[in-house]
Design an enzyme around this catalytic site. Sequence first.
Site, PDB file in Angstrom:
ATOM      1  N   TYR A 238     -53.719  64.884  31.518  1.00  0.00           N
ATOM      2  CA  TYR A 238     -53.862  65.571  30.235  1.00  0.00           C
ATOM      3  C   TYR A 238     -55.104  66.432  30.386  1.00  0.00           C
ATOM      4  O   TYR A 238     -56.174  65.936  30.769  1.00  0.00           O
ATOM      5  CB  TYR A 238     -54.073  64.569  29.092  1.00  0.00           C
ATOM      6  CG  TYR A 238     -52.800  63.975  28.554  1.00  0.00           C
ATOM      7  CD1 TYR A 238     -51.740  64.784  28.169  1.00  0.00           C
ATOM      8  CD2 TYR A 238     -52.670  62.603  28.391  1.00  0.00           C
ATOM      9  CE1 TYR A 238     -50.571  64.231  27.649  1.00  0.00           C
ATOM     10  CE2 TYR A 238     -51.505  62.047  27.875  1.00  0.00           C
ATOM     11  CZ  TYR A 238     -50.472  62.870  27.509  1.00  0.00           C
ATOM     12  OH  TYR A 238     -49.320  62.332  26.987  1.00  0.00           O
ATOM     13  N   ASP A 266     -46.128  69.310  27.796  1.00  0.00           N
ATOM     14  CA  ASP A 266     -45.306  69.239  26.574  1.00  0.00           C
ATOM     15  C   ASP A 266     -46.047  68.587  25.414  1.00  0.00           C
ATOM     16  O   ASP A 266     -45.435  68.160  24.442  1.00  0.00           O
ATOM     17  CB  ASP A 266     -43.991  68.487  26.853  1.00  0.00           C
ATOM     18  CG  ASP A 266     -44.225  67.067  27.365  1.00  0.00           C
ATOM     19  OD1 ASP A 266     -45.369  66.571  27.292  1.00  0.00           O
ATOM     20  OD2 ASP A 266     -43.254  66.442  27.842  1.00  0.00           O
ATOM     21  N   HIS A 356     -40.812  64.045  27.400  1.00  0.00           N
ATOM     22  CA  HIS A 356     -41.828  63.027  27.132  1.00  0.00           C
ATOM     23  C   HIS A 356     -41.192  61.765  26.517  1.00  0.00           C
ATOM     24  O   HIS A 356     -41.758  61.117  25.645  1.00  0.00           O
ATOM     25  CB  HIS A 356     -42.867  63.609  26.177  1.00  0.00           C
ATOM     26  CG  HIS A 356     -44.262  63.096  26.365  1.00  0.00           C
ATOM     27  ND1 HIS A 356     -45.283  63.882  26.819  1.00  0.00           N
ATOM     28  CD2 HIS A 356     -44.828  61.891  26.122  1.00  0.00           C
ATOM     29  CE1 HIS A 356     -46.403  63.187  26.843  1.00  0.00           C
ATOM     30  NE2 HIS A 356     -46.161  61.971  26.426  1.00  0.00           N
TER      31      HIS A 356
HETATM   32  N1  FMN Z   1     -46.237  61.092  29.532  1.00  0.00           N
HETATM   33  C1  FMN Z   1     -47.389  61.664  29.907  1.00  0.00           C
HETATM   34  O1  FMN Z   1     -47.357  62.742  30.494  1.00  0.00           O
HETATM   35  N2  FMN Z   1     -48.587  61.067  29.651  1.00  0.00           N
HETATM   36  C2  FMN Z   1     -48.686  59.878  29.011  1.00  0.00           C
HETATM   37  O2  FMN Z   1     -49.781  59.359  28.783  1.00  0.00           O
HETATM   38  C3  FMN Z   1     -47.484  59.259  28.591  1.00  0.00           C
HETATM   39  N3  FMN Z   1     -47.524  58.086  27.946  1.00  0.00           N
HETATM   40  C4  FMN Z   1     -46.359  57.498  27.573  1.00  0.00           C
HETATM   41  C5  FMN Z   1     -46.413  56.276  26.938  1.00  0.00           C
HETATM   42  C6  FMN Z   1     -45.249  55.632  26.589  1.00  0.00           C
HETATM   43  C7  FMN Z   1     -45.317  54.303  25.923  1.00  0.00           C
HETATM   44  C8  FMN Z   1     -43.991  56.233  26.872  1.00  0.00           C
HETATM   45  C9  FMN Z   1     -42.710  55.540  26.513  1.00  0.00           C
HETATM   46  C10 FMN Z   1     -43.943  57.456  27.491  1.00  0.00           C
HETATM   47  C11 FMN Z   1     -45.115  58.113  27.845  1.00  0.00           C
HETATM   48  N4  FMN Z   1     -45.091  59.333  28.506  1.00  0.00           N
HETATM   49  C12 FMN Z   1     -46.260  59.919  28.888  1.00  0.00           C
HETATM   50  C13 FMN Z   1     -43.811  59.975  28.859  1.00  0.00           C
HETATM   51  C14 FMN Z   1     -43.268  59.432  30.179  1.00  0.00           C
HETATM   52  O3  FMN Z   1     -44.030  59.877  31.268  1.00  0.00           O
HETATM   53  C15 FMN Z   1     -41.825  59.872  30.420  1.00  0.00           C
HETATM   54  O4  FMN Z   1     -41.703  61.247  30.239  1.00  0.00           O
HETATM   55  C16 FMN Z   1     -40.832  59.119  29.531  1.00  0.00           C
HETATM   56  O5  FMN Z   1     -41.259  57.816  29.278  1.00  0.00           O
HETATM   57  C17 FMN Z   1     -39.473  59.079  30.180  1.00  0.00           C
HETATM   58  O6  FMN Z   1     -38.553  58.496  29.329  1.00  0.00           O
HETATM   59  P1  FMN Z   1     -38.097  56.952  29.404  1.00  0.00           P
HETATM   60  O7  FMN Z   1     -39.190  56.163  28.770  1.00  0.00           O
HETATM   61  O8  FMN Z   1     -36.831  56.963  28.605  1.00  0.00           O
HETATM   62  O9  FMN Z   1     -37.877  56.606  30.854  1.00  0.00           O
END
Ligand code: FMN
Length: 495
Positions: A238, A266, A356
């Site tokens: 980030y 995003d 995301h």
């Molecule tokens: N994406 C980021 O780029 N940075 C983050 O800090 C971040 N934190 C996340 C925290 C949680 C609890 C979840 C569920 C997703 C987060 N994501 C974050 C998005 C994930 O990298 C990813 O795009 C997403 O979880 C994929 O979908 P899925 O959970 O259905 O596999």
Amino acid sequence: MTGKLTGASVAEHNSKDSCWVIVHGKAYDVTEFLPEHPGGQKIILKYAGKDATEEFEPIHPPDTLDKFLDPSKHLGAVDMSTVEQEEKAFDPEEAERLERVSRMPSLAACYNLLDFEAVARHVMKKTAWAYYSSGADDEITLRENHAAFHKIWFRPRILVDVENIDMSTKMLGTKCSIPFYVTATALGKLGHPEGEVVLTKAAHQHDVVQMIPTLASCSFDEIVDAKQGDQVQWLQLYVNKDREITRKIVEHAEKRGCKGLFITVDAPQLGRREKDMRSKFSDPGSNVQSGGSDIDRSQGAARAISSFIDPALSWKDIPWFKSITNMPIVLKGVQCVEDVLRAVEAGCDGVVLSNHGGRQLETARSGIEVLAEVMPALRERGWEKRIEVFVDGGVRRATDIIKALCLGATGIGIGRPFLYAMSAYGLDGVDRAMQLLKDEMEMNMRLIGAARVEDLNPSMIDTRGLLGGHNGIVPTDTLGVGAYDPLEAPRFNEK
Ligand code: FMN
């Protein structure tokens, strides 16, 4: 004399004018830090003069206080035997949760990734479940991410020698056992006391790449220290408004051996995740009911930890990133073909087609749908080797992975399923989740008639259902359905 502070001396500093807190047996003067705390003052003031360790732990990497609080405010060790332990009020919800934990299904009863979700939902703490599971607004994109895979059907090949299946592949130059990776998800300690290092260990056991989140609960170094041998990690970034902080993070990650820089694009503002927000409602530490502070702190865990992210980040910054690192640069959260083409032109090494996990822009399309749009456009230009295309969101079965590979993805990110497996069953859970995926993958590659990842190609899938547009199919608006007061027909008179 122990030379340590006593609980009573810390307890005297229990107001906005003089606020000390204890974390991991040490006292800190946070009076001047109060207005700067990204999670708001109120939550700190709740612990003024007291031990805040339990609240602090899951959402702050252990090096936070060293990094952000001036050394003069580190007051030294506290004799914890003199600190008054607060009687915890009986919490019926927590008692019910613990009762459910005592009746948890055995790990062997989990046969697929969704099973972990079903168990985690009942055994995780409410706030943790809300943070992990929530999506933006009506969670239509969240649900679409998974549903989109069901719009693709297989066109398998027969009489192919599939005795030996090779699932290994290369991502950003790294050889790995299978084309999925653990994507970055923040706040691992909400789900498990050891946090992200559990995922590191499981990733090692399965020769899978791990993407380290900027907002991990463990410190970056703890997660890197937990890797073994030549295990590969990437950094999710980030971008901070203060680019010097970002530069340091990137340089440090490269020095510590990270093999890819995934810049999240995003999230110029965090989406509204109402489950997460609602779960905070009863927490007296939040400002939900009283308001009153200049920044809205009422947005659950997500908003509290993310106020530093720079919404001014733009294409103009890409050359700067290229100038500060030799790591491959991948944009995470690209959502249309135009931006993929622009990423190629900007010299990026990869993109992650992702929304995301449905947590940002509501009714954004699924990554898999965007992939189906992107790959033909790259092939048309002969650019498909110029950039690696990753995809994430809603992947729960190896068939989902195979569909993405058929379309042309290099690697597939998986987020929540590993969090749920970790939260419910710890390392053994993540280990089993990965093994289940591998087993499914091997079987389904045989059934589709592909012995190697390279054998998977677009002719093996039927994407007409996916590419037919969104006409006609309206996702269920669960909130709307629940809230809707149906019209009534005229009533007949009583007899
Ligand atoms: N994406 C980021 O780029 N940075 C983050 O800090 C971040 N934190 C996340 C925290 C949680 C609890 C979840 C569920 C997703 C987060 N994501 C974050 C998005 C994930 O990298 C990813 O795009 C997403 O979880 C994929 O979908 P899925 O959970 O259905 O596999």
